[in-house]
Design a protein around this motif. Structure first.
Motif, PDB file in Angstrom:
ATOM      1  N   UNK A  79       3.638  -9.921   1.418  1.00 32.98           N
ATOM      2  CA  UNK A  79       3.659  -8.672   0.845  1.00 32.98           C
ATOM      3  C   UNK A  79       4.017  -8.188  -0.254  1.00 32.98           C
ATOM      4  N   UNK A  80       4.847  -9.266  -1.084  1.00 35.92           N
ATOM      5  CA  UNK A  80       5.087  -8.872  -2.264  1.00 35.92           C
ATOM      6  C   UNK A  80       4.197  -9.732  -3.212  1.00 35.92           C
ATOM      7  N   UNK A  81       3.163  -9.965  -2.695  1.00 35.59           N
ATOM      8  CA  UNK A  81       1.854 -10.684  -3.783  1.00 35.59           C
ATOM      9  C   UNK A  81       0.891  -9.383  -4.146  1.00 35.59           C
ATOM     10  N   UNK A  82       0.867  -9.208  -5.260  1.00 37.10           N
ATOM     11  CA  UNK A  82      -0.053  -7.893  -5.577  1.00 37.10           C
ATOM     12  C   UNK A  82      -0.903  -8.407  -6.974  1.00 37.10           C
ATOM     13  N   UNK A  83      -2.069  -7.599  -6.697  1.00 38.08           N
ATOM     14  CA  UNK A  83      -2.907  -7.795  -8.110  1.00 38.08           C
ATOM     15  C   UNK A  83      -3.272  -6.385  -8.436  1.00 38.08           C
ATOM     16  N   UNK A  84      -2.925  -6.149  -9.659  1.00 35.50           N
ATOM     17  CA  UNK A  84      -3.127  -4.806 -10.370  1.00 35.50           C
ATOM     18  C   UNK A  84      -4.081  -4.719 -11.233  1.00 35.50           C
ATOM     19  N   UNK A  85      -5.053  -3.672 -10.957  1.00 37.50           N
ATOM     20  CA  UNK A  85      -6.432  -3.602 -11.790  1.00 37.50           C
ATOM     21  C   UNK A  85      -6.170  -2.195 -12.352  1.00 37.50           C
TER      22      UNK A  85
END
Length: 636
Positions: A52-58
């Motif tokens: 839940x703390x693994x993120x990909x921001x575009x």
């Protein structure tokens, strides 16, 4: 294909191709993120957002492209986050298709719900969003309130019935589009130089597991031309797509990805090859359906190649009755604004019309890195620009060298007909050697609303009403143009725009009953017809077989010039012919100026400073009842 990974962007990631996740092509560890700014990230295989703390921001048009795997294998309970803007008017609809689904540790694509739409608060964070059951949504500097009253989908359904209420449920399957109304108010929170909602467009943060791989979309056979069955779908990926490829390959064409050539294979079409885009006027001010100013524009992928733009015609801008059927009352609105639809941006919804009961497929191979905007033929909203020249380099999953292909539309004539001063119907004649004179799947386009009581169209075949007709060009062509009326109706017709068209000097509407030819390139033709359909009386031609030398010479006696620096219209009359009148009309045929009893001056000058920017028709009449028209462009 060149794949500049994260060029000029910040990359913070604990493990990529990590031994902890040998099956993933890209792995984002807990308490880590990837930040992609104004670039594309290409992942050959699957993506795992592990926790839940693994993120990909575009951000800032950043996009995620993935390889040509058949099934979607992304997994993990972390989020991809990508922004898209919708209308800020809480009466106006957008039609969306989500690029993400609910996060899930298992591999595969997952369903979506509007609870995954967030309000951006910082470049990576969100907050202040909520969902209500009341009619209106709203936006402030700290809140985003979305009404779930307007969240609907339809799959293999009649255009005017069978909409399925979704509300707040997570039941939108990958590739299923949905409707959602906008929000009122404004949110001046600024992220990366862009305001969340300056009172024009509302920014939404789509968060979830990114869709990937081949996605099946349900379609069904169409029962009739007036109320066809359609499916609301769209772009289901966190990158742009080439809509041409999706439409052509699912409507019976084999596409050569090396040359861009497309060849029809009879008996294999599943859809009619057109995409229908919802257009809702920004002036919407009511939830009452009969007061809407809205409709569906129509796109045909009839470019010179599969990598060239097709043709798009605007919605007729009609209003609608309470049962969803169009009525005949409403304001006069221009049909001249054109949209670009070849590359669908992230989140864009559109409709397709089925020919068989079954499924069509959206594929990774259609994915491209194209930033949203007019120059790239990719818009979620309106534009009036026309592209020319070849494409720049476009990074894409298929490995196509787009720089070899023109981004110019095929030669075409856009005909605008104003009906009873109530709405404008735009139709287009496009000229392409790939087409025939008859009906061609995907290259010709049936009207989005064949049930309009009053309309104009090309009567190609099967009783359907076509708004785009594509054919090879010949100067001798005579192209039928039909009129339909439920009651006595006045039609005012002119050429609204010429796109890359220099194939003929003149364009006429020929009345075969009277034998008369009317110049609709420089003038407009007006006629009032009784109730009924007229399919074989009128035709578009490029030669006037009855034009006398005197008629042809009359227009040559004048010079019409619009000086936009001095804001004056000048008419030169060097032979000092005796003139009865000069009248100026806007492009819809509305009279904006007239001057009678001009006499025989050598020159006339009329002020145009009071006119809005646009195309106008100048009509000059002589004392002996000769007439000619000329179009001018007024631009301040």
């Amino acid at each position: 294909m060149r794949s500049n990974l994260l060029k000029g962007s910040l990359l913070l990631m604990v493990a990529m191709f990590n031994q902890e996740s040998l099956m993933a092509q890209m792995y984002v560890s807990p308490n880590s993120y990837v930040f992609v700014n104004n670039e594309q990230l290409f992942v050959k295989g699957d993506l795992e957002l592990n926790s839940g703390t693994s993120n990909l921001y575009l951000r800032s048009e950043g996009q995620l492209l993935q390889g040509t795997t058949v099934s979607g294998n992304n997994k993990g309970v972390g989020d991809l986050s990508v922004y898209q803007e919708g209308t800020s008017n809480n009466f106006g609809y957008n039609q969306w298709c989500s690029p993400v689904g609910v996060p899930n540790a298992a591999a595969g694509n997952n369903a979506f719900g509007i609870g995954q739409l967030k309000r951006p608060s910082t470049v990576t964070n969100f907050g202040g969003e909520s969902i209500v059951t009341t009619l209106d949504g709203s936006s402030t500097n700290s809140t985003l309130v979305i009404s779930n009253r307007w969240i609907y989908k339809f799959v293999n359904s009649n255009q005017y019935a069978n909409w399925v209420y979704v509300g707040s449920a997570n039941t939108l399957l990958p590739g299923e589009g949905f409707t959602m109304k906008g929000v009122s108010g404004s949110d001046n929170t600024t992220i990366l130089g862009v305001v969340n909602n300056p009172g024009n467009n509302q920014r939404y943060d789509f968060r979830g597991k990114p869709n990937d791989g081949t996605i099946d979309i349900t379609v069904g056979s169409t029962p009739g031309p007036d109320y066809p069955n359609r499916t609301l779908t769209g772009n289901p990926y966190p990158s742009a797509i080439n809509v041409n490829l999706f439409l052509l390959e699912n409507s019976g064409y084999t596409v050569n990805y090396g040359t861009g050539a497309y060849v029809f294979v009879p008996g294999t079409a599943k859809i009619n090859g057109n995409a229908y885009y919802w257009e809702h006027a920004k002036t919407a001010n009511s939830h009452v359906l009969s007061q809407y100013v809205a409709g569906y524009g129509t796109y045909s992928p009839n470019g010179a190649t599969a990598f060239s733009p097709g043709t798009y015609v605007n919605a007729s801008w009609n209003t609608y009755n309470g049962d969803g059927t169009p009525n005949t009352t409403g304001p006069v609105l221009p049909g001249a604004e054109r949209y670009k639809r070849m590359f669908a941006p992230i989140g864009q919804g559109f409709q397709v019309q089925g020919l068989v009961n079954g499924t069509v497929q959206m594929k990774n191979i259609y994915r491209v890195f194209v930033k949203e905007g007019a120059a790239s033929n990719s818009t979620f909203d309106r534009t009036a620009n026309t592209a020319t020249g070849n494409w720049p380099e476009i990074q894409n999953v298929a490995g196509v060298d787009y720089s070899k292909y023109s981004k110019a539309e095929v030669p075409q004539i856009r005909i605008h007909t104003v009906l009873n001063d109530q709405f404008t119907r735009e139709t287009a004649l496009a000229f392409n050697s790939n087409a025939t004179d008859g009906y061609d799947v995907a290259l010709d386009a049936v009207a989005s609303e064949g049930s309009l009581p009053n309309d104009t169209y090309f009567p190609l075949s099967d009783g359907s009403q076509y708004v785009i007709s594509t054919m090879p060009f010949s100067i001798d062509k005579r192209i039928p143009f039909a009129f339909k009326a439920s009651a006595q109706t006045t039609y005012r017709i002119t050429v609204g725009d010429l796109i890359n068209f220099d194939l003929a000097e003149n364009i006429y509407l020929h009345d075969k009953q009277t034998g008369e030819y009317f110049d609709i390139k420089n003038n407009f033709f007006e006629i009032t017809l009784p109730a009924g359909s007229v399919k074989d009386r009128f035709e578009i031609t490029f030669q006037d077989e009855k034009l006398s030398s005197n008629d042809a010479a009359f227009a040559d006696n004048f010079v019409v010039y619009q000086n936009n620096e001095s804001h004056n219209l000048t008419i030169g009359n060097p032979k000092q012919l005796d003139l009865k009148s000069c009248t100026v009309f806007d492009i819809t045929g509305k009279q904006v100026f007239t001057k009678a009893n001009l006499g025989s001056n050598a020159e006339y000058t009329f002020p145009t400073s009071g006119l809005s920017d646009g195309v106008y028709i100048v009509r000059v009449n002589s004392k002996d009842n000769q007439e000619f028209g000329k179009k001018v462009l007024v631009k301040k």
